[in-house]
Design a protein around this motif. Structure first.
Motif, mmCIF file in Angstrom:
data_model
loop_
_atom_site.group_PDB
_atom_site.id
_atom_site.type_symbol
_atom_site.label_atom_id
_atom_site.label_comp_id
_atom_site.label_asym_id
_atom_site.label_seq_id
_atom_site.Cartn_x
_atom_site.Cartn_y
_atom_site.Cartn_z
ATOM 1 N N ALA A 72 0.832 -1.203 0.000
ATOM 2 C CA ALA A 72 0.000 0.000 0.000
ATOM 3 C C ALA A 72 0.869 1.256 0.000
ATOM 4 C CB ALA A 72 -0.938 -0.001 1.203
ATOM 5 N N ARG A 73 1.826 1.283 0.864
ATOM 6 C CA ARG A 73 2.679 2.476 0.955
ATOM 7 C C ARG A 73 3.522 2.638 -0.303
ATOM 8 N NH1 ARG A 73 3.557 1.652 7.450
ATOM 9 N NH2 ARG A 73 1.721 2.891 8.030
ATOM 10 N N GLY A 74 3.907 1.512 -0.920
ATOM 11 C CA GLY A 74 4.635 1.578 -2.181
ATOM 12 C C GLY A 74 3.774 2.122 -3.310
ATOM 13 N N ALA A 75 2.455 1.959 -3.179
ATOM 14 C CA ALA A 75 1.520 2.479 -4.184
ATOM 15 C C ALA A 75 1.086 3.904 -3.865
ATOM 16 C CB ALA A 75 0.296 1.570 -4.262
ATOM 17 N N GLY A 76 1.690 4.501 -2.837
ATOM 18 C CA GLY A 76 1.363 5.876 -2.468
ATOM 19 C C GLY A 76 0.140 5.991 -1.581
ATOM 20 N N ILE A 77 -0.267 4.897 -0.959
ATOM 21 C CA ILE A 77 -1.450 4.893 -0.100
ATOM 22 C C ILE A 77 -1.001 4.814 1.354
ATOM 23 C CG2 ILE A 77 -3.575 3.652 0.474
ATOM 24 C CD1 ILE A 77 -3.284 2.348 -2.396
ATOM 25 N N GLU A 78 -1.406 5.770 2.155
ATOM 26 C CA GLU A 78 -1.055 5.753 3.578
ATOM 27 C C GLU A 78 -1.952 4.740 4.295
ATOM 28 O OE1 GLU A 78 0.905 5.690 6.315
ATOM 29 O OE2 GLU A 78 1.655 7.454 5.242
ATOM 30 N N VAL A 79 -1.466 4.193 5.396
ATOM 31 C CA VAL A 79 -2.239 3.238 6.194
ATOM 32 C C VAL A 79 -2.316 3.745 7.628
ATOM 33 C CG1 VAL A 79 -2.347 0.887 7.120
ATOM 34 C CG2 VAL A 79 -1.582 1.265 4.758
ATOM 35 N N ILE A 80 -3.526 3.821 8.144
ATOM 36 C CA ILE A 80 -3.738 4.211 9.536
ATOM 37 C C ILE A 80 -4.415 3.054 10.256
ATOM 38 C CG2 ILE A 80 -4.963 5.768 11.112
ATOM 39 C CD1 ILE A 80 -4.739 7.939 9.013
ATOM 40 N N ARG A 81 -3.853 2.644 11.382
ATOM 41 C CA ARG A 81 -4.435 1.570 12.186
ATOM 42 C C ARG A 81 -5.500 2.157 13.097
ATOM 43 N NH1 ARG A 81 -2.512 -3.500 10.402
ATOM 44 N NH2 ARG A 81 -0.281 -3.353 10.034
ATOM 45 N N GLY A 82 -6.658 1.515 13.134
ATOM 46 C CA GLY A 82 -7.703 1.974 14.034
ATOM 47 C C GLY A 82 -9.081 1.816 13.411
ATOM 48 N N HIS A 83 -10.082 2.171 14.173
ATOM 49 C CA HIS A 83 -11.472 2.025 13.726
ATOM 50 C C HIS A 83 -11.957 3.348 13.137
ATOM 51 C CE1 HIS A 83 -15.461 0.074 13.804
ATOM 52 N NE2 HIS A 83 -15.887 1.322 13.916
ATOM 53 N N GLY A 84 -12.263 3.344 11.856
ATOM 54 C CA GLY A 84 -12.749 4.549 11.193
ATOM 55 C C GLY A 84 -14.248 4.710 11.385
ATOM 56 N N ARG A 85 -14.641 5.935 11.633
ATOM 57 C CA ARG A 85 -16.066 6.224 11.867
ATOM 58 C C ARG A 85 -16.411 7.546 11.182
ATOM 59 N NH1 ARG A 85 -15.625 5.324 16.594
ATOM 60 N NH2 ARG A 85 -16.582 3.274 16.870
ATOM 61 N N ILE A 86 -17.477 7.564 10.399
ATOM 62 C CA ILE A 86 -17.908 8.794 9.736
ATOM 63 C C ILE A 86 -18.537 9.718 10.767
ATOM 64 C CG2 ILE A 86 -19.516 9.735 8.017
ATOM 65 C CD1 ILE A 86 -19.153 7.052 6.487
ATOM 66 N N VAL A 87 -18.074 10.973 10.784
ATOM 67 C CA VAL A 87 -18.586 11.923 11.777
ATOM 68 C C VAL A 87 -19.232 13.142 11.128
ATOM 69 C CG1 VAL A 87 -17.042 11.207 13.636
ATOM 70 C CG2 VAL A 87 -16.266 12.949 12.013
ATOM 71 N N GLY A 88 -19.309 13.147 9.807
ATOM 72 C CA GLY A 88 -19.921 14.264 9.095
ATOM 73 C C GLY A 88 -19.575 14.170 7.623
ATOM 74 N N GLU A 89 -20.021 15.138 6.846
ATOM 75 C CA GLU A 89 -19.755 15.107 5.410
ATOM 76 C C GLU A 89 -18.265 15.178 5.136
ATOM 77 O OE1 GLU A 89 -20.743 17.843 1.502
ATOM 78 O OE2 GLU A 89 -22.313 17.555 3.024
ATOM 79 N N ARG A 90 -17.749 14.171 4.448
ATOM 80 C CA ARG A 90 -16.320 14.067 4.107
ATOM 81 C C ARG A 90 -15.414 14.027 5.324
ATOM 82 N NH1 ARG A 90 -16.033 15.778 -1.563
ATOM 83 N NH2 ARG A 90 -17.988 16.813 -2.103
ATOM 84 N N GLU A 91 -15.954 13.690 6.478
ATOM 85 C CA GLU A 91 -15.164 13.693 7.716
ATOM 86 C C GLU A 91 -15.187 12.302 8.362
ATOM 87 O OE1 GLU A 91 -13.435 16.303 8.885
ATOM 88 O OE2 GLU A 91 -14.120 17.643 7.282
ATOM 89 N N VAL A 92 -13.999 11.819 8.737
ATOM 90 C CA VAL A 92 -13.856 10.510 9.369
ATOM 91 C C VAL A 92 -12.970 10.668 10.604
ATOM 92 C CG1 VAL A 92 -12.977 8.154 9.085
ATOM 93 C CG2 VAL A 92 -14.094 9.306 7.154
ATOM 94 N N SER A 93 -13.341 9.978 11.679
ATOM 95 C CA SER A 93 -12.495 10.001 12.870
ATOM 96 C C SER A 93 -11.856 8.636 13.075
ATOM 97 C CB SER A 93 -13.309 10.372 14.113
ATOM 98 O OG SER A 93 -14.222 9.346 14.442
ATOM 99 N N VAL A 94 -10.632 8.651 13.597
ATOM 100 C CA VAL A 94 -9.934 7.428 14.004
ATOM 101 C C VAL A 94 -9.302 7.738 15.352
ATOM 102 C CG1 VAL A 94 -8.262 5.658 13.401
ATOM 103 C CG2 VAL A 94 -9.354 6.985 11.588
ATOM 104 N N GLY A 95 -9.922 7.274 16.422
ATOM 105 C CA GLY A 95 -9.438 7.660 17.739
ATOM 106 C C GLY A 95 -9.510 9.169 17.904
ATOM 107 N N ASP A 96 -8.371 9.777 18.216
ATOM 108 C CA ASP A 96 -8.323 11.237 18.381
ATOM 109 C C ASP A 96 -8.003 11.973 17.080
ATOM 110 O OD1 ASP A 96 -8.907 11.129 21.066
ATOM 111 O OD2 ASP A 96 -6.807 10.961 21.672
ATOM 112 N N ARG A 97 -7.831 11.232 16.018
ATOM 113 C CA ARG A 97 -7.517 11.871 14.736
ATOM 114 C C ARG A 97 -8.797 12.168 13.983
ATOM 115 N NH1 ARG A 97 -2.538 9.171 11.496
ATOM 116 N NH2 ARG A 97 -2.937 11.038 10.239
ATOM 117 N N ARG A 98 -8.789 13.257 13.250
ATOM 118 C CA ARG A 98 -9.895 13.582 12.360
ATOM 119 C C ARG A 98 -9.323 13.701 10.954
ATOM 120 N NH1 ARG A 98 -15.131 16.657 13.979
ATOM 121 N NH2 ARG A 98 -16.244 16.765 11.990
#
Length: 481
Positions: free
Chosen positions: A109-135
């Motif tokens: 994934a990273r070799g293809a230019g795709i970042e990877v974030i570990r955690g549970h993604g949750r939609i919190v609004g239009e175009r907005e996703v939270s992962v733990g304390d990250r938005r």
């Protein structure tokens, strides 16, 4: 969100890092300067890589190879045992799954230019996703590719007994002597096949309906049931679990026995089965219940419905691909949807129109291929005869045993069957079913015929190589002359 919230922005945010999510991210940014991130709370590579397609076919391969050798004089005499060696089968399975280590998938994934974030993604609004304390903000698109989870029916004592699901069956470590399998679909039939290969003494299948693989042509379930029964499976049709009692329960991890023996009472007869393990293969549900869909006014659970661009209606920035949208629960179809979604995202980002067929996942509706790696194999695409008639199609069929020179050369006692479903008005194939050893490699030719709407007159000029199993195409077409 608190003041310590870290905010990141990407063009494309994908929730779910299985092969479907990987494809969506890759196709959306490939060859561009767009950015993408995959959010995954388990393993990058998803169900298919570690708990489904890959390990299951790995478990089924050795038994199929031995059966193929046993069918041929000269090879049969060199066989020293009728069944695979269990420890070697499980070791090969662990090699295939990388022992559930996803390092290489993350590196890809990273070799293809795709970042990877570990955690549970949750939609919190239009175009907005939270992962733990990250938005995380998505400039172009949020793609839901969360897959599905095994369903446990509401049977008294069943959930408390910690039964195996498909994840345990594909990652088995302890081989039970006695197991009951609840279900008659693909997972149940494939698992019963490899459990018998591994030497399980008693395999009992409890099937609510009256045939295996009920979504297929009737002869499919009949042939698979006959083969499993001949190998020792005890198939109980027209019944289900009434209750389960397991005095000793232990959460021992994937593929280990989850406690002591269990008593399973069957409905109707009241018969009690004592088994070492229970495998529940009774369907799957979209993994959307903890996704925050209520924040955008969508249903909090169930499939996230889409149009054929894979866009969720009313939310032009939101896409759903794979099992999460409830269209077709097959890895290859999820990857197909993901390629469509990725292309749509790229086209919209670059201001291109969506007129081309490549931007529409129309194969989902009438051209879905599937292989069931039982023995015999089952390979299907498109509509069954009943589905075609229910759709109002003027149907004719070509239906015959699979018996050509190529099948005889595979096995002098070869048993198989083939069926084409034809739209008489348009003179095209709309469905095909093949049952028998080696038929997995036939289904793509049928898929091309269905998708391409190739007329029978034209198919007559697609000459099959001799002597191969594909010569059945000639015999089927001849029957329609």
């Amino acid at each position: 969100m608190g003041n310590n919230t870290e905010t990141s922005t990407y063009d494309v945010v994908v929730i779910g890092g299985g092969p479907v999510g990987e494809n969506a991210a890759d196709y959306a940014i490939r060859g561009s300067d767009r950015t993408a991130v995959i959010i995954e709370h388990e393993l990058v590579g998803g169900e298919c890589s570690y708990w489904a397609c890959m390990p299951s076919k790995g478990l089924l391969g050795p038994g199929a190879a031995l059966a193929a050798a046993h069918a041929l004089p000269g090879a049969r005499e060199r066989q020293s045992a009728p069944l695979p060696e269990p420890s070697a089968v499980l070791e090969r399975r662990d090699t295939i799954t990388g022992a559930r280590d996803d390092t290489s998938q993350v590196d890809w994934a990273r070799g293809a230019g795709i970042e990877v974030i570990r955690g549970h993604g949750r939609i919190v609004g239009e175009r907005e996703v939270s992962v733990g304390d990250r938005r995380i903000h998505a400039r172009e698109a949020v793609v839901v590719a969360t897959g599905s989870t095994a369903s446990i029916p509401p049977v008294a004592g069943l959930r408390e007994a910690l039964p195996w699901t498909s994840r345990d069956a594909t990652n088995l470590v302890d081989i039970p002597q006695r197991i009951v399998v609840l279900g008659g679909g693909v997972v149940a039939c494939e698992a019963a096949t490899w459990l018998l290969d591994l030497g399980v003494r008693e395999v009992t299948m409890v099937v609510r309906g009256h045939r295996l693989l009920p979504k297929n042509e009737p002869f499919v379930g009949e042939m698979v049931a006959e083969a499993l029964t001949e190998r020792g499976a005890d198939i109980r049709f027209g019944t289900q679990f009434d209750s389960v009692h397991r005095p000793e329960v232990a959460d021992t991890g994937y593929g280990h026995l989850h406690g002591g023996p269990a008593q399973v009472t069957l409905s109707g007869s009241g018969e009690v089965l004592e088994v070492d393990e229970i495998l529940v293969a009774a369907g799957r549900a979209p993994a959307t219940t903890d996704l925050g869909l209520g924040s955008i006014g969508a249903e909090e659970s169930g499939p996230l419905r889409t149009d054929d661009h894979m866009i969720v209606p009313g939310h032009p920035w939101l896409y759903a691909v794979g099992d999460a949208n409830g269209r077709v629960a097959l890895t290859h179809m999820g990857k197909y949807q993901a390629r469509v979604a990725g292309d749509v995202i790229a086209a919209r980002a670059e201001g291109r129109n969506l007129d081309s067929p490549r931007y529409s996942a129309f194969a989902d509706h009438s051209a879905v291929p599937q292989v069931v790696f039982t023995r015999p194999e089952v390979a299907v695409v498109g509509l069954t005869e009943q589905q075609a008639r229910d759709s109002g199609i003027d149907v004719t069929v070509a239906d015959m045993d699979l018996a050509v020179a190529g099948t005889y050369l595979l096995d002098p006692g070869y048993s198989g069957h083939a069926k084409l479903v034809i739209d008489r008005t348009r003179d095209v194939v709309v469905g095909a079913t093949f049952v028998g050893a080696g038929t997995a490699e036939l289904v793509h030719s049928a898929t091309v015929a269905v998708v391409g709407e190739v007329t029978l007159d034209r198919l007559w000029h697609a000459v099959p190589s001799y002597p191969t199993v594909s010569e059945i195409w000639l015999r089927l077409l001849e029957s329609l002359r």
